[in-house]
Structure formats: structure tokens, C-alpha cells
Design an enzyme around this catalytic site. Structure first.
Site: not given
Length: 741
Positions: A536, A592
Site C-alpha cells: 500500500h 498507490c
């Protein structure tokens, strides 16, 4: 300094205060101890900003009264961030003891910071530490003393046993010894902040070495230069009348050092010594086996008939098959019987790192399997020969170790307050002369004669109720295979952090930061590094004003809920800044908001439109330049935009060879997300799979064509991903330059 501290030492004395700084439960700094003083002025000491979690993380500052029995008393504490401490000098902060209550209680003293300076200090891959002890307990009866030696172990999360790190020689008949310098590697310790257990023993010729006492610490504390005295405590004596400790252990000095030279394999020459006889009518017929922690047999020796001091044939053990230098091994010595089951003479648990201390003491006691207090003989190491000796440029020394480089020693002020504290002394933050030229076969195989090593991180967030990913560990394994098969990275040089592991291999925040430091420690010109992260990514508010959109990019460790995220400023500080000129690092960040994940000054953004078309997404603050180098012009002619940083040819631009080359391929722009997908047959990151396919199928690749290939796979494939891979660097990129690693 402090003033008006509470007295903890009764009517006849005063407190002996020192400072402990904690980030959560982890100690990140300690001061020296000022004896018998309620208004102490401590020596300056260092606080690592990364270990502190940044400038805005709440820290606990505790003032403690030192006691020689190890039962140190809390005087009081307070909380503050590094920003608060350093921006409000000479402010009096109240020291509060949480155990004191009542209307009459006000505080336990006041704490004042008079000076604070931000600077750079290198973190080395190894240290040479000189230990000394005072007033050790006698273990050799009324007419003797003790023959002491020191052993350091690391407590590794998720592992049943403490891991061996290093061992000194034993000094005969001395209760106040000073040992020879001991080489201690940061990686072997499990990181600079990992818990270490130090045991001091009394050596005995029969192998039944007696414990003198134990203390706990960290490598950071050992090398802090704070002149800390560690009480050695023998647990069995605690509570006995008059018992205080079994001696005091101190650090005399520390010096940055080369890591030990460890090869890919060892040829080991071993004997048995004074083995217990298990044959009633003759002598034992011994042989031995070596097994891994999982029970896999690595080697079985030949049988030596009728001999209690057998000399077996030499044998070979590879580091990889042993589970690494610190993989736990069991050596069992058996007595061969033709008519009945073979009897076990003795057993020992060890590691290759432990066996490699044979020059200090070649006798390794074998224990009775049913009663480990009984020694049944010795496994004797005559020598351990390296297969695949030193890496190019090494300085082989005794026992295969690297000799010290020119100028070996501590940088100015290392381990003690630097001269003229308040501004970094000359050369402070730079390695000592010759440092970086060490030889380490674990890093062998670099392009152009340099070394290669890699850090590969994959986090699926196993055990999290929200935000689980499926393919990040697959990404890590894929990248590892690519590095070994395509680019020749030695498998022993690739450090894997995945959250299906425990201990130092688990990608916690602390382990990631420590592994990043490992990656860049001791790098020299010609070395090639690789950093991969799949997991992440997110954004947090920028607090130092270097982001045009006001947001810092982050990566999320597996324990981010409790330990926090890692911002791009910190990654830049520990991955990019330490690299010397002439070295190279390629990073892949498949997460991301990763476009500027390393804060590199030059960004190249693919555009499907006309040259000069602006690509959405924020940029770092930078000064615009009227100069445009040839590399930038070529990129623009190819339909690419060059953003940020001083252009080639501009005043102050980077000349070739004067800096490291750092490149980042990121999964998307800062304002986008990166996909976790099964579109490529198995779960994985879309960007990592696109990079893998581009590299394995392409020929004659350039830095530009790799970026173009990834985008073509993602955008023109059947799944039409919208994320836009990015390329950034710390130098202008010639698009025709061949891609290399």
C-alpha cells in the site's frame, strides 16, 4: 541539563541521573550518567530522526537514577517531539513522576535543552567494540579468580532461541579484564535497535563454562559513546542478602569496521575431542550429522572405528543450504553399533557464524541429549576454508577477514561529542578515509567489478481486517527471480521482507528502515543496488514545505496501524543521500501515489499527446531554469515531458561521475492508484508484472523503452489499466542510454 531533580539515593547520596529517549516502547537514545548530582549537565548525544519516526512524532524523555544492581529508579519524564525540543531552546519542561500524586506534589525537576544541531552521521554495517569489566564475580574457587569472556546474542521476534552474534576471547585469571576489539555486525544484531543479550561467562577447560552475569542493551546504545555501565546480573543470586551485581561491563571505545568476509560455502575440517566412551569392550566408533532447524540433513560423516579423538574428512556446507549465516544447525555425534541402534554421544546447537569463531576457541562442547548440563566431549574445528574468497578489491587479513582500510578509525567525534558541538565538525557524516573499499563476498557479482545487493519488500497485510492485498508477496518472489536469473544478483545478497515471515524478515516499520540502511551501508563506486516495494501507498500532509501539493507520499509497513507510515522524505534520506559518486540504484515502487516516492529532482512523464503536453500530477518545489540539456531535448522530441530539477548545462547542474545514479520506476502518478490484479495469471501488482514482461521479452532496452513498454502492456492490453508508470532520477536521463543493472 536538568535542575532540582528528586533524590533517589537516600540521605547519604544523590541521584545518578541519565536520560532515556523512547519512541513508543523502543529506546532510541541514551545520555551518559552524571554521578551524584541533582542538577546534571549531560554530554551532547545523538537522536536518529528516522528512529524517532520523524520530527513530529511524540517521544518520551525519561530521567532515570542509575543503580549498580540494575534496578534503576525513574525520576520522572515528559513528552515532546523533536520539532518542539529543537525549536524552543532553553524552555524549562517539567519532569513528572507518574507514581507521585497528591496536592503537595508539583514536579520532580526541570529539563532544559540549550543547544540542538541537525546533521548527518553515517550508520555503518559493522563496529569494532572494545569491552572491559570491573569487579567480576569469582567462579574458580577460593584460590582462583575467573577466566571471563563475552558473548552477544540477538533476541529475534518470532524465534524461539536467541541468535548468536559475536564472542570475545577468554582472559585467564582476571576479574577486571579488557578484551580485544570485537567485530559486531548490524545485520547479525537484527538491526541497530534490536534487543541484545550480553552474557559474560567464566571459561572452563571441561566445557562447563559458568555464567557470571547477564545484561541487555542495543547496538545503538553500545556505540552511543555515553560511557554506560551495564550491571551484570546472575539471576540465581538476585534476592540473596547483600547481592548487588556480579560486576560491571563497560564499552571502552567503538570504531566503524568492515563486515566480516563470509563466502558462499565453507570447507570445514573437524575433529572429535575427548568423546565419551559408550562401548563397554572397546571405544566408541563416532560419526556426526549436521541438520537444519527444519530437520533436513546437510551432511553425514564417515565412521571412525574405535577412537575417542577422531579426525573426520573435511566437508562442505553452503551458506544458502544452512539457512544463511544465522540459520540454526544441530550437530549430533553418534557411536556406530552394528547389532543395536546407534547411540548418541552428544549434541550441540550452532550456526555458521558461531562456528566461524573457532579462532577464538575451537572447542565446542557436546551435551548429553538427556541432560544438557553434562559435557560429553568436544566438536573441534581445526579450520574453515572459504569457497569463493574475498570480493574484488578486498584486503584479505587473518582468518579471511578484511584488513582495515587506510585511515581506519572513528570519524571526528565518533562515539563522543564532536569537537565544537553545535556544528558538524569537518568531515562529520562522511566515512573515514578508505571506508567503502571493504571486501564482502556476500555482495560479489556487481557489474563492472562492483558489488550487487537488493532489498525486496512485499506486503499482503496478512491478518488485517481491511486493506488485504493478494499479490505483493508474489511480486517480491518474481522480482527476486528476475534479479538472480537475469541480472546476476547473488541470492545471498538479496534481502526479502514479506509478511508471511516473522522476526527480521517481517516488513514492520522498524525492519524496513533497518533493511534500507543495510542496503546502502558501505556502498562504494561501481556498486549496484536494487530496491523494490509492493504494498500500500498513501499520502500525508507535508510538514516541511517541500511539496507543491502539500502532501508527502508514503509507504505502509505491515504494522502501520501502530508504528505509522514511512514518508518519502525519510526514504530519500536513507536510500539516496548515503550513496557515493559512481554507484547506482534502481527502485521499483508498485504502490498507490508512488510517482515521486523517492523525492528525486528529475521527472520524465510519458504523454500520448504532443511534445510538451503537461501531465497532471504534482511536482516538488524547484527553481525553474532557462537551460535545457541535450538529454531533456531528446525526451521532449520523443513526446515526453521533463519536469523539475536543474537542467543539464545549467549553473550548478550535476556533472557526470560526481554523484550516484538513482532511478525510480513507479506504478503510477502521485494522484493515482496502482492495481493489485490477477490479470497476468496469478495475483500481483500490475506495474511489477509489466516491468517483468518488458525486461524478459525485450532486447536492446533503453531507460525510455522500458517505461514505454510498461505503459504499452498496461494501457493496450486486454484490461486497459489507467495507471501511468513514471520514471524519475537524480540526474538528467539520455533516452537512448541502454538500460543496465
Amino acid at each position: 541539563h536538568a535542575k532540582g531533580l528528586d533524590n533517589k539515593d537516600g540521605f547519604l547520596g544523590k541521584s545518578d541521573p541519565y536520560i532515556v529517549v523512547k519512541n513508543g516502547a523502543k529506546i532510541i537514545a541514551k545520555s551518559n550518567t552524571v554521578m551524584n548530582n541533582l542538577n546534571p549537565k549531560w554530554q551532547p548525544f545523538d537522536i536518529d530522526i528516522a528512529a524517532a519516526g520523524g520530527m513530529n512524532q511524540q517521544l518520551t524523555f525519561s530521567i532515570i537514577d542509575y543503580d549498580e544492581d540494575g534496578a534503576h529508579d525513574l525520576i520522572g519524564n515528559f513528552s515532546a517531539t523533536l520539532n518542539e525540543i529543537t525549536s524552543s531552546l532553553n524552555t524549562e519542561r517539567l519532569v513528572i513522576n507518574p507514581h507521585k500524586k497528591g496536592m503537595l506534589y508539583k514536579n520532580s525537576g526541570k529539563f532544559i535543552v540549550t543547544e540542538a544541531t541537525r546533521g548527518t552521521k553515517p550508520l555503518y554495517a559493522a563496529q569494532k567494540i572494545v569491552f572491559a569489566a570491573k569487579k567480576l564475580a569469582k567462579k574458580d574457587g577460593p584460590f582462583g579468580k575467573s577466566d571471563p569472556y563475552v558473548v552477544i546474542y540477538a533476541s529475534i521476534e518470532g524465534q524461539e532461541h536467541d541468535r548468536f552474534v559475536a564472542k570475545t576471547e577468554h582472559i585467564m585469571n582476571d576479574l577486571n579484564p579488557t578484551w580485544d576489539p570485537l567485530l559486531v555486525e548490524t545485520a547479525a544484531c537484527g538491526g541497530i535497535d534490536n534487543r541484545l543479550v550480553i552474557r559474560v561467562f567464566d571459561w572452563d577447560a571441561d566445557g562447563t563454562h559458568d555464567l557470571i552475569g547477564v545484561t541487555t542493551t542495543t547496538l545503538r546504545e553500545l556505540i552511543s559513546g555515553s560511557n554506560i555501565k551495564f550491571p551484570l546480573i546472575e539471576k540465581a543470586k538476585v534476592g540473596m542478602g547483600g547481592y548487588v551485581n556480579s560486576g560491571l561491563l563497560t564499552v571502552v571505545r567503538t570504531e566503524p569496521a568492515h563486515p566480516e568476509v563470509f563466502p558462499a560455502a565453507y570447507h570445514i575440517h573437524a575433529h572429535g575431542k575427548k568423546l565419551k566412551n559408550l562401548d563397554f569392550m572397546g571405544k566408541s566408533d563416532p560419526y556426526f550429522t549436521i541438520k537444519t532447524h527444519s530437520g533436513q540433513q546437510l551432511y553425514k560423516s564417515e565412521v571412525i572405528d574405535n577412537n575417542l579423538n577422531p579426525a573426520w574428512k573435511s566437508f562442505k556446507i553452503t551458506v544458502e543450504s544452512a539457512g544463511g549465516l544465522d540459520g540454526r544447525l544441530t550437530i549430533d555425534v553418534h557411536d556406530k553399533d552394528d547389532s543395536t541402534a546407534d547411540d548418541m554421544i552428544g549434541t550441540m546447537s550452532t550456526t555458521l557464524r558461531h562456528l566461524n569463531t573457532f579462532k577464538v576457541n575451537p572447542f565446542f562442547p557436546l551435551r548429553n541429549p538427556k541432560n544438557h548440563a553434562l559435557v560429553t566431549g568436544f566438536f573441534f574445528i581445526e579450520k574453515m576454508e572459504h569457497e569463493g574468497a574475498a570480493a574484488p578489491g578486498g584486503h584479505p587479513g587473518p582468518h579471511g577477514s578484511s584488513a582495515p582500510p587506510p585511515g581506519y578509525g572513528a570519524p571526528p567525534g565518533y562515539g563522543a561529542p564532536p569537537p565544537g558541538y553545535g556544528a558538524p565538525p569537518a568531515g562529520y557524516g562522511q566515512p573515514p578515509a578508505g571506508y567503502g573499499g571493504y571486501s564482502d563476498p556476500r555482495l560479489a557479482g556487481g557489474g563492472g567489478g562492483g558489488n550487487k545487493r537488493a532489498l525486496v519488500i512485499g506486503i499482503n497485510y496478512i491478518g488485517h481486517s481491511k486493506g488485504r492485498l493478494n499479490g505483493c508477496i508474489n511480486d517480491a518472489n518474481m522480482v527476486r527471480k528476475l534479479l538472480t536469473d537475469r541480472f546476476g544478483f547473488p541470492a545471498a545478497n538479496i534481502r526479502m521482507l514479506t509478511d508471511d515471515q516473522e522476526g527480521p524478515g517481517k516488513p514492520t516499520k522498524a525492519n524496513i528502515l533497518e533493511a534500507c540502511r543495510w542496503l546502502t551501508a558501505g556502498v562504494r563506486p561501481g556498486d549496484t543496488l536494487f530496491f523494490h516495494y509492493s504494498g500500500h501507498g498513501s499520502q500525508v500532509q507535508d510538514l516541511n514545505g517541500d511539496e507543491e501539493d502539500g502532501m508527502d507520499e508514503t509507504i505502509l509497513p505491515c504494522d502501520y496501524n501502530s508504528a505509522g507510515q514511512i514518508i518519502d522524505d525519510v526514504l530519500h534520506d536513507i536510500l539516496v543521500k548515503p550513496l557515493p559518486p559512481g554507484s547506482k540504484m534502481l527502485s521499483l515502487m508498485d504502490c498507490c501515489h508512488s510517482g515521486t516516492g523517492l523525492d528525486l529532482p528529475y521527472e520524465v512523464t510519458l504523454s500520448n499527446k504532443v511534445p510538451h503536453a503537461a501531465t497532471p500530477g504534482k511536482k516538488k518545489k524547484s527553481k525553474k531554469s532557462k537551460y535545457l540539456g541535450m538529454a531533456a531535448k531528446k525526451l521532449m522530441a520523443l513526446g515526453m515531458e521533463v519536469a523539475l530539477g536543474p537542467q543539464a548545462g545549467a549553473p550548478g547542474s550535476v556533472a557526470p561521475g560526481t554523484t550516484a545514479e538513482v532511478y525510480l520506476y513507479s506504478g503510477c502518478r502521485d494522484d493515482q492508484t496502482s492495481a493489485d490484479t490477477n490479470a497476468f495469471g496469478a495475483s500481483g501488482g500490475a506495474m511489477t508484472n509489466a516491468f517483468y514482461q518488458t525486461i524478459t521479452k525485450g532486447q536492446g532496452l533503453t531507460w525510455y523503452s522500458v517505461l514505454l513498454g510498461m505503459r504499452d502492456i498496461l494501457h493496450n492490453g486486454p484490461h486497459k489499466f489507467t495507471q501511468v508508470p513514471q520514471l524519475s532520477s537524480n540526474i538528467p536521463i539520455d533516452p537512448d542510454r541502454p538500460f543496465s543493472l
